[in-house]
Design an enzyme around this catalytic site. Structure first.
Site, PDB file in Angstrom:
ATOM      1  N   ASN A 107      -7.014   1.480  10.082  1.00  0.00           N
ATOM      2  CA  ASN A 107      -5.723   1.816  10.687  1.00  0.00           C
ATOM      3  C   ASN A 107      -5.886   1.760  12.199  1.00  0.00           C
ATOM      4  OD1 ASN A 107      -4.830   2.278   8.114  1.00  0.00           O
ATOM      5  ND2 ASN A 107      -4.320   4.434   8.417  1.00  0.00           N
ATOM      6  N   ARG A 124       0.856  -1.183   0.000  1.00  0.00           N
ATOM      7  CA  ARG A 124       0.000   0.000   0.000  1.00  0.00           C
ATOM      8  C   ARG A 124       0.895   1.237   0.000  1.00  0.00           C
ATOM      9  NH1 ARG A 124      -2.509   3.032   4.840  1.00  0.00           N
ATOM     10  NH2 ARG A 124      -3.712   4.597   3.731  1.00  0.00           N
ATOM     11  N   GLU A 158      -3.072  -0.246   8.200  1.00  0.00           N
ATOM     12  CA  GLU A 158      -1.908   0.166   8.983  1.00  0.00           C
ATOM     13  C   GLU A 158      -2.009  -0.438  10.375  1.00  0.00           C
ATOM     14  OE1 GLU A 158      -0.914   4.333   9.356  1.00  0.00           O
ATOM     15  OE2 GLU A 158      -1.438   4.755   7.268  1.00  0.00           O
ATOM     16  N   HIS A 203      -2.754  10.976   0.970  1.00  0.00           N
ATOM     17  CA  HIS A 203      -2.175  10.749   2.291  1.00  0.00           C
ATOM     18  C   HIS A 203      -1.546  12.055   2.758  1.00  0.00           C
ATOM     19  CE1 HIS A 203      -0.613   7.369   5.070  1.00  0.00           C
ATOM     20  NE2 HIS A 203      -0.404   8.527   5.686  1.00  0.00           N
ATOM     21  N   GLU A 250      -7.092   8.385   6.593  1.00  0.00           N
ATOM     22  CA  GLU A 250      -7.356   9.022   7.882  1.00  0.00           C
ATOM     23  C   GLU A 250      -7.834  10.478   7.756  1.00  0.00           C
ATOM     24  OE1 GLU A 250      -3.884   8.549  10.345  1.00  0.00           O
ATOM     25  OE2 GLU A 250      -4.105   6.374  10.453  1.00  0.00           O
ATOM     26  N   TYR A 303      -3.767   1.553  16.036  1.00  0.00           N
ATOM     27  CA  TYR A 303      -2.543   1.623  16.828  1.00  0.00           C
ATOM     28  C   TYR A 303      -2.790   1.472  18.324  1.00  0.00           C
ATOM     29  CZ  TYR A 303      -0.255   3.176  12.567  1.00  0.00           C
ATOM     30  OH  TYR A 303       0.235   3.234  11.279  1.00  0.00           O
TER      31      TYR A 303
END
Length: 438
Positions: A291, A77, A345, A121, A166, A293
């Site tokens: 994504n 990606r 991600e 992005h 995002e 985290y």
């Protein structure tokens, strides 16, 4: 340890973004972006650096594709730099700019690696920011026109497209908190940017399908930080379920339902929502990128809890693998399992050290293993998860942190641009080869 095998044809890959790795910021006709501008602001970047050279991927892309092949990865990606393709954001196409991505796609396909292309992005052309950027409603049309240019150039070979990465970060970090480009601090501007980014996504869905073919697939990548109960008590579980979640409610929910809820509308003072906007925003997606985290712990007594975790990454993010399972299940329930998901991600920054030419990043290996396990758990519980892109292929320019964060499974020695595969890279290779958590 018992192997946890993933479905056949599951995609293992890595992810990057243009401004963070490409460099060549003033070469071959590339126009300036808002990140070039932001990096020149005093104290905007912690180490005073910028992305003008970054990882020099623009010149070293063949080496980086060879690394991916050596790691056994089947997908990659990456993002297109809008100002490299359209230096002014609109109008004349830069042939050298689109030519770079043309060569990159061919290199990937020759290595047996499937390209997933993100169109935005965060590197908006400066010329468009001068016209209001994402606070200008016309930005939805600008973005759709840009998407058409790229898909017409690459769509004969690229079939997997992601509109935005995002958009919460673009809207709120960029327009309200001032931590990201363009560096504004105005909640009203952030609300306008939020709506126009979502409108741009929906408008681009239509444009990409019109420019592509029957095999074209398009979706969006959203970041999530789900609310988890701080304990298994009924009060904490209720508090977590009722806690406000701007990332989900402000972005995933309108895309999936075609409406903003009352809590979001209360924040959107001064935003013009025209008839038909929400139908465009809720246009059909072929998949959604996740994504992930970290997650928030919510206590009925204490509110959000940030200090009860045994481990934090170098970014200061709590390591909570269970949150990945939670958001995958939440999206599965919200879409009744009808929308395929990709983890676009997931990864961690730690303070890596080179010892005798190797990087022994045991903490990152443990982090990935724990999160891979939660992804497998979600699949076992019915989630249609089709791929996992580790962030990131290589260490890179980490936005306002500069070169002080290290997410890569491959280390970059910036003085020489040498690449060193970390132990986590070899672990990812073994997982991808076995298609199983090891």
């Amino acid at each position: 340890m018992t192997q946890l095998t993933f479905p056949e044809n599951f995609l293992w890959g890595t992810a990057t973004s243009s401004y963070q790795i490409e460099g060549a910021a003033r070469e071959d006709g590339r126009g300036p972006s808002i990140w070039d501008d932001f990096c020149r602001l005093k104290d905007a970047i912690q180490d005073g650096s910028d992305g003008s050279v970054a990882c020099d991927h623009y010149h070293r892309y063949r080496e980086d594709v060879a690394l991916m092949k050596a790691l056994g990865l089947k997908a990659y990606r990456f993002s297109i730099a809008w100002p490299r393709v359209l230096p002014a954001g609109r109008g004349a196409v830069n042939p050298k700019g689109i030519g770079f991505y043309d060569r990159l796609v061919d290199e990937l396909l020759a290595a047996g690696i499937r390209p997933f292309v993100t169109l935005y992005h965060w590197d908006l052309p400066s010329a468009l920011n001068a016209q209001g950027g994402w606070t200008n409603r016309d930005s939805a049309g600008w973005f759709a026109d840009y998407a058409t240019v790229v898909v017409r150039a690459l769509g004969d070979r690229v079939k997997d497209w992601i509109t935005l990465n995002e958009p919460w970060c673009s809207a709120y970090l960029g327009y309200e908190f001032g931590m990201h480009a363009p560096g504004y601090q105005d909640q009203a501007l952030a609300s306008k940017a939020m709506h126009h980014l979502l409108l741009a996504h929906g408008t681009a869905l239509q444009a990409i399908r019109a420019a592509g073919d029957a095999n074209t697939r398009v979706g969006i990548t959203l970041n999530f930080e789900p609310n988890l109960p701080a304990s298994e008590s009924e009060d904490d579980r209720r508090a977590a379920a009722e806690a406000f979640d701007l990332l989900y409610e402000g972005f995933a929910e309108p895309i999936l339902t075609g409406a903003y809820n009352e809590r979001i509308l209360a924040r959107m003072v001064g935003v013009e929502i025209r008839p038909g906007d929400m139908a465009i925003i809720a246009g059909r997606n072929d998949f959604m990128g996740v994504n992930y985290y970290s997650a928030k712990l919510i206590s009925a007594r204490r509110g959000a809890v940030y200090d009860d975790d045994p481990e934090f990454t170098r970014m200061g993010w709590a390591v909570r693998p269970a949150g990945l399972y939670a958001i995958l299940m939440q999206l599965h329930r919200a879409t009744r399992g009808r929308l395929p998901l990709y983890i676009t991600e997931n990864g961690a920054s730690f303070a890596d050290q080179v010892t005798d030419g190797r990087v022994h990043d045991e903490r990152r290996v443990a982090y990935l293993r724990a999160h891979f396990t939660q992804a497998h758990r979600a699949i076992q519980d019915g989630v249609d998860l089709r791929g996992y892109f580790v962030w990131s292929l290589i260490d890179n320019f980490e936005w306002s942190f500069g070169y002080q964060q290290f997410f890569g499974v491959v280390r970059v020695e910036y003085a020489t641009q040498a690449r060193i595969i970390k132990d986590s890279g070899y672990y990812l290779r073994d997982v991808a080869t076995a298609n199983a958590v090891l």
